[in-house]
Design a protein around this motif. Structure first.
Motif, PDB file in Angstrom:
ATOM      1  N   LYS A   1       0.821  -1.218   0.000  1.00  0.00           N
ATOM      2  CA  LYS A   1       0.000   0.000   0.000  1.00  0.00           C
ATOM      3  C   LYS A   1       0.853   1.266   0.000  1.00  0.00           C
ATOM      4  N   GLY A   2       2.181   1.107  -0.032  1.00  0.00           N
ATOM      5  CA  GLY A   2       3.079   2.255   0.003  1.00  0.00           C
ATOM      6  C   GLY A   2       3.249   2.841   1.394  1.00  0.00           C
TER       7      GLY A   2
ATOM      8  N   LEU B   1      -3.993  -0.863   9.160  1.00  0.00           N
ATOM      9  CA  LEU B   1      -3.633  -0.941   7.739  1.00  0.00           C
ATOM     10  C   LEU B   1      -4.816  -0.605   6.839  1.00  0.00           C
ATOM     11  N   ARG B   2      -5.993  -1.037   7.208  1.00  0.00           N
ATOM     12  CA  ARG B   2      -7.186  -0.803   6.392  1.00  0.00           C
ATOM     13  C   ARG B   2      -7.498   0.683   6.265  1.00  0.00           C
ATOM     14  N   TYR B   3      -7.322   1.431   7.353  1.00  0.00           N
ATOM     15  CA  TYR B   3      -7.739   2.833   7.381  1.00  0.00           C
ATOM     16  C   TYR B   3      -6.580   3.820   7.270  1.00  0.00           C
TER      17      TYR B   3
ATOM     18  N   GLY C   1       1.619   7.352   4.914  1.00  0.00           N
ATOM     19  CA  GLY C   1       2.353   7.335   6.184  1.00  0.00           C
ATOM     20  C   GLY C   1       2.690   5.919   6.586  1.00  0.00           C
ATOM     21  N   GLY C   2       2.166   5.478   7.720  1.00  0.00           N
ATOM     22  CA  GLY C   2       2.519   4.135   8.148  1.00  0.00           C
ATOM     23  C   GLY C   2       1.811   3.660   9.389  1.00  0.00           C
ATOM     24  N   VAL C   3       2.214   2.464   9.798  1.00  0.00           N
ATOM     25  CA  VAL C   3       1.670   1.773  10.966  1.00  0.00           C
ATOM     26  C   VAL C   3       2.858   1.311  11.796  1.00  0.00           C
ATOM     27  N   GLY C   4       2.725   1.442  13.106  1.00  0.00           N
ATOM     28  CA  GLY C   4       3.802   1.009  13.975  1.00  0.00           C
ATOM     29  C   GLY C   4       3.305   0.285  15.204  1.00  0.00           C
ATOM     30  N   ILE C   5       4.133  -0.623  15.690  1.00  0.00           N
ATOM     31  CA  ILE C   5       3.870  -1.340  16.932  1.00  0.00           C
ATOM     32  C   ILE C   5       5.050  -1.047  17.854  1.00  0.00           C
ATOM     33  N   GLU C   6       4.753  -0.603  19.059  1.00  0.00           N
ATOM     34  CA  GLU C   6       5.799  -0.344  20.051  1.00  0.00           C
ATOM     35  C   GLU C   6       5.426  -1.082  21.319  1.00  0.00           C
TER      36      GLU C   6
ATOM     37  N   GLY D   1     -13.930  -4.660   5.900  1.00  0.00           N
ATOM     38  CA  GLY D   1     -14.185  -5.243   7.213  1.00  0.00           C
ATOM     39  C   GLY D   1     -15.667  -5.421   7.481  1.00  0.00           C
ATOM     40  N   LEU D   2     -15.935  -6.036   8.616  1.00  0.00           N
ATOM     41  CA  LEU D   2     -17.314  -6.362   8.978  1.00  0.00           C
ATOM     42  C   LEU D   2     -17.854  -5.494  10.120  1.00  0.00           C
ATOM     43  N   GLY D   3     -16.973  -4.761  10.768  1.00  0.00           N
ATOM     44  CA  GLY D   3     -17.414  -3.970  11.912  1.00  0.00           C
ATOM     45  C   GLY D   3     -17.521  -4.781  13.186  1.00  0.00           C
TER      46      GLY D   3
END
Length: 170
Positions: free
Chosen positions: A49-50, A81-83, A87-92, A136-138
Motif C-alpha cells: 500500500k506504500g 492498515l485498512r484505514y 504514512g505508516g503503521v507502527g507497533i511499540e 471489514g465487517l465492523g
C-alpha cells in the motif's frame, strides 16, 4: 462465500465471548516471536500500500493468554492498515513496572472523539457507509474489547480526525 464464512466466524467468536465460555490460558509470554510473526505477515501488506511498517521493543515478557493477545493484535493491526492510506503503521512494546504497554499507531483517518465508544459496537464502521465487506465487517473492535475484559487488560484510544490513531493495550 469467503465473506459469509468470515462473518459467521466473527459472530461465533462474539457469541462465545458473550456466553463466557472462553477461558484464558494466562502464562508468561515472550512477545518477540509473536510480534516477529505479525510483522512478517503485515509488513508486506503495508509495503504493497506504500506504507511504512515498524515493530519496536519486542523483547518483553507479558503475563497473558498468547492466543487471545494475538487475536487482539491482529484486529488492531488489520484496522490500522485498512484505514491508513499514507504514512505508516507502527507497533511499540515496552515494560512499565509490572505491566507491558503495547501501542499500535497509524497515520490514518483518525476518529472523532464523539465516536470513540461507538467503534466498539458490533457492525459500527466510520469509513464504510456503503457496507463494503472488503473494508471489514465492523466486528473486530467489538471482539477486541471483549477479549481485553476477559484478560483484564486495559485498552486506551487516542485519536482525532486527520491525525491518525493509537490504541494502547496495558
Amino acid at each position: 462465500m469467503a465473506a459469509l464464512a468470515g462473518l459467521l466466524d466473527a459472530l461465533l467468536d462474539l457469541s462465545r465471548l458473550d456466553a463466557g465460555v472462553v477461558e484464558p490460558q494466562v502464562r508468561d509470554v515472550n512477545l518477540a516471536p509473536l510480534l516477529g510473526q505479525l510483522a512478517g505477515e503485515y509488513e508486506p501488506q503495508a509495503r504493497a500500500k506504500g506504507l511504512s511498517f515498524h515493530c519496536r521493543g519486542s523483547e518483553v515478557v507479558a503475563h497473558t493468554d498468547p492466543v487471545l493477545l494475538e487475536t487482539i493484535l491482529r484486529n488492531l493491526i488489520s484496522n490500522a492498515l485498512r484505514y491508513t492510506v499514507k504514512g505508516g503503521v507502527g507497533i511499540e512494546c515496552r515494560r512499565e513496572g509490572d505491566r507491558v504497554r503495547i501501542e499500535i499507531s497509524d497515520t490514518g483517518f483518525g476518529i472523532d472523539q464523539k465516536h470513540h465508544r461507538d467503534i466498539f459496537r458490533e457492525f459500527f464502521q466510520l469509513q464504510n457507509p456503503e457496507r463494503d465487506r472488503t473494508k471489514g465487517l465492523g466486528l473486530g473492535l467489538a471482539i477486541v474489547e471483549r477479549l481485553n475484559i476477559i484478560l483484564g487488560h486495559r485498552l486506551e484510544l487516542r485519536s482525532s480526525p486527520g491525525e491518525g490513531t493509537t490504541f494502547t493495550l496495558i
